[in-house]
Scaffold this motif. Structure first.
Motif, PDB file in Angstrom:
ATOM      1  N   TYR A   1       0.715  -1.230   0.231  1.00 54.76           N
ATOM      2  CA  TYR A   1      -0.048  -0.039   0.110  1.00 54.76           C
ATOM      3  C   TYR A   1       1.057   1.226  -0.182  1.00 54.76           C
ATOM      4  O   TYR A   1       0.345   2.582  -0.196  1.00 54.76           O
TER       5      TYR A   1
ATOM      6  N   ALA B   1      -9.380  -0.633  -8.043  1.00 50.79           N
ATOM      7  CA  ALA B   1      -9.603  -0.334  -6.669  1.00 50.79           C
ATOM      8  C   ALA B   1     -10.386  -1.495  -5.953  1.00 50.79           C
ATOM      9  O   ALA B   1     -10.064  -1.719  -4.535  1.00 50.79           O
ATOM     10  N   SER B   2     -11.154  -2.142  -6.548  1.00 52.33           N
ATOM     11  CA  SER B   2     -11.922  -3.275  -6.159  1.00 52.33           C
ATOM     12  C   SER B   2     -10.888  -4.456  -5.587  1.00 52.33           C
ATOM     13  O   SER B   2     -10.797  -5.098  -4.649  1.00 52.33           O
TER      14      SER B   2
ATOM     15  N   TYR C   1      -9.116  -3.338  -2.516  1.00 53.33           N
ATOM     16  CA  TYR C   1     -10.195  -3.563  -1.277  1.00 53.33           C
ATOM     17  C   TYR C   1     -10.296  -5.293  -0.877  1.00 53.33           C
ATOM     18  O   TYR C   1     -10.220  -5.560   0.259  1.00 53.33           O
TER      19      TYR C   1
ATOM     20  N   ARG D   1      -8.806  -6.729   2.722  1.00 48.43           N
ATOM     21  CA  ARG D   1      -9.790  -7.556   3.419  1.00 48.43           C
ATOM     22  C   ARG D   1      -9.201  -8.833   3.439  1.00 48.43           C
ATOM     23  O   ARG D   1      -9.499  -9.496   4.664  1.00 48.43           O
TER      24      ARG D   1
ATOM     25  N   SER E   1      -8.151   1.899   6.676  1.00 45.38           N
ATOM     26  CA  SER E   1      -9.224   0.740   6.409  1.00 45.38           C
ATOM     27  C   SER E   1      -8.775   0.341   4.954  1.00 45.38           C
ATOM     28  O   SER E   1      -8.170   1.102   4.065  1.00 45.38           O
ATOM     29  N   ALA E   2      -9.520  -0.777   4.692  1.00 39.84           N
ATOM     30  CA  ALA E   2      -9.448  -1.520   3.280  1.00 39.84           C
ATOM     31  C   ALA E   2     -10.125  -0.470   2.298  1.00 39.84           C
ATOM     32  O   ALA E   2      -9.791  -0.200   1.345  1.00 39.84           O
ATOM     33  N   GLN E   3     -11.265   0.153   2.869  1.00 40.93           N
ATOM     34  CA  GLN E   3     -12.193   0.911   2.120  1.00 40.93           C
ATOM     35  C   GLN E   3     -11.401   2.187   1.810  1.00 40.93           C
ATOM     36  O   GLN E   3     -11.606   2.936   0.666  1.00 40.93           O
ATOM     37  N   ASP E   4     -10.662   2.842   2.879  1.00 40.36           N
ATOM     38  CA  ASP E   4      -9.916   4.019   2.736  1.00 40.36           C
ATOM     39  C   ASP E   4      -8.772   3.700   1.464  1.00 40.36           C
ATOM     40  O   ASP E   4      -8.531   4.672   0.307  1.00 40.36           O
TER      41      ASP E   4
ATOM     42  N   ALA F   1      -9.121   1.562  -0.948  1.00 39.71           N
ATOM     43  CA  ALA F   1      -9.512   1.293  -2.128  1.00 39.71           C
ATOM     44  C   ALA F   1     -10.036   2.455  -2.856  1.00 39.71           C
ATOM     45  O   ALA F   1      -9.689   2.872  -3.918  1.00 39.71           O
ATOM     46  N   THR F   2     -10.415   3.328  -1.766  1.00 42.75           N
ATOM     47  CA  THR F   2     -11.105   4.841  -2.387  1.00 42.75           C
ATOM     48  C   THR F   2      -9.744   5.581  -2.950  1.00 42.75           C
ATOM     49  O   THR F   2      -9.783   6.191  -3.891  1.00 42.75           O
TER      50      THR F   2
ATOM     51  N   TYR G   1      -8.920   4.353  -6.425  1.00 38.73           N
ATOM     52  CA  TYR G   1      -9.795   4.838  -7.311  1.00 38.73           C
ATOM     53  C   TYR G   1      -9.656   6.081  -7.878  1.00 38.73           C
ATOM     54  O   TYR G   1      -9.440   6.356  -8.908  1.00 38.73           O
TER      55      TYR G   1
END
Length: 175
Positions: free
Chosen positions: A41, A93-94, A97, A101, A146-149, A151-152, A155
């Protein structure tokens, strides 16, 4: 007529081929960094930011070859570039994520530790600039937790860089 682009919806087919392909390459880059023992990351992940723009230019060039001799026109060329950018950013991005995860919180924690250390080392440079303290604090707050952060962030970066090259590439490759 090219074998990889059928006469049915060449813009969409080209966008899917190049966009999903670019997204998969970005996903493989993250996995490769992880398997090589690097921070998947961290800053090395950003090297994959150049994959979507290259895919955009290649896709627009391929579409131009499909519509020889008159060319695809500006609208088709821009549309292809935007769709390639969108597909590449979504797939990339997917994958970030899903990867984040599936690998659990440990790689994210290591990433945060590494990024905090880098920010602390760069703090004197921040403080030399006008409003440097605010920029430093904002950079510290904007770290992905987080994983969402993650991925965002992936993206947004890939979409913006791809978007920046979609329009000039379309203008150049429209005929």
């Amino acid at each position: 007529m090219e074998a990889s682009v059928s006469s049915e919806k060449p813009v969409l087919r080209t966008a899917l081929l190049y966009g999903v392909g670019a997204g998969v390459i970005c996903a493989l880059w993250v996995v490769g960094l992880y398997l090589a023992g690097n921070n998947p990351y961290g800053p090395k992940r950003l090297m994959s930011i150049f994959v979507p723009p290259v895919a955009v230019l290649l896709g627009q060039w391929r579409l131009r070859r499909y519509f020889k001799p008159e060319g695809p026109g500006l609208l088709r060329s821009v549309g292809t570039g935007l769709l390639i950018t969108l597909f590449a950013a979504v797939v990339s991005a997917s994958s970030v994520y899903v990867f984040a995860r599936s690998t659990g919180p440990e790689p994210i924690a290591r990433h945060l530790t590494e990024m905090r250390q880098l920010l602390k080392q760069a703090k004197p440079m921040f403080l030399k600039e006008k409003n440097g303290r605010q920029h430093y604090e904002q950079a510290y707050r904007n770290l992905a937790y987080s994983a969402q952060d993650l991925a965002t962030d992936d993206y947004v970066r890939k979409f913006l860089v791809g978007l920046l090259l979609s329009v000039p590439g379309a203008i150049f490759l429209r005929k």
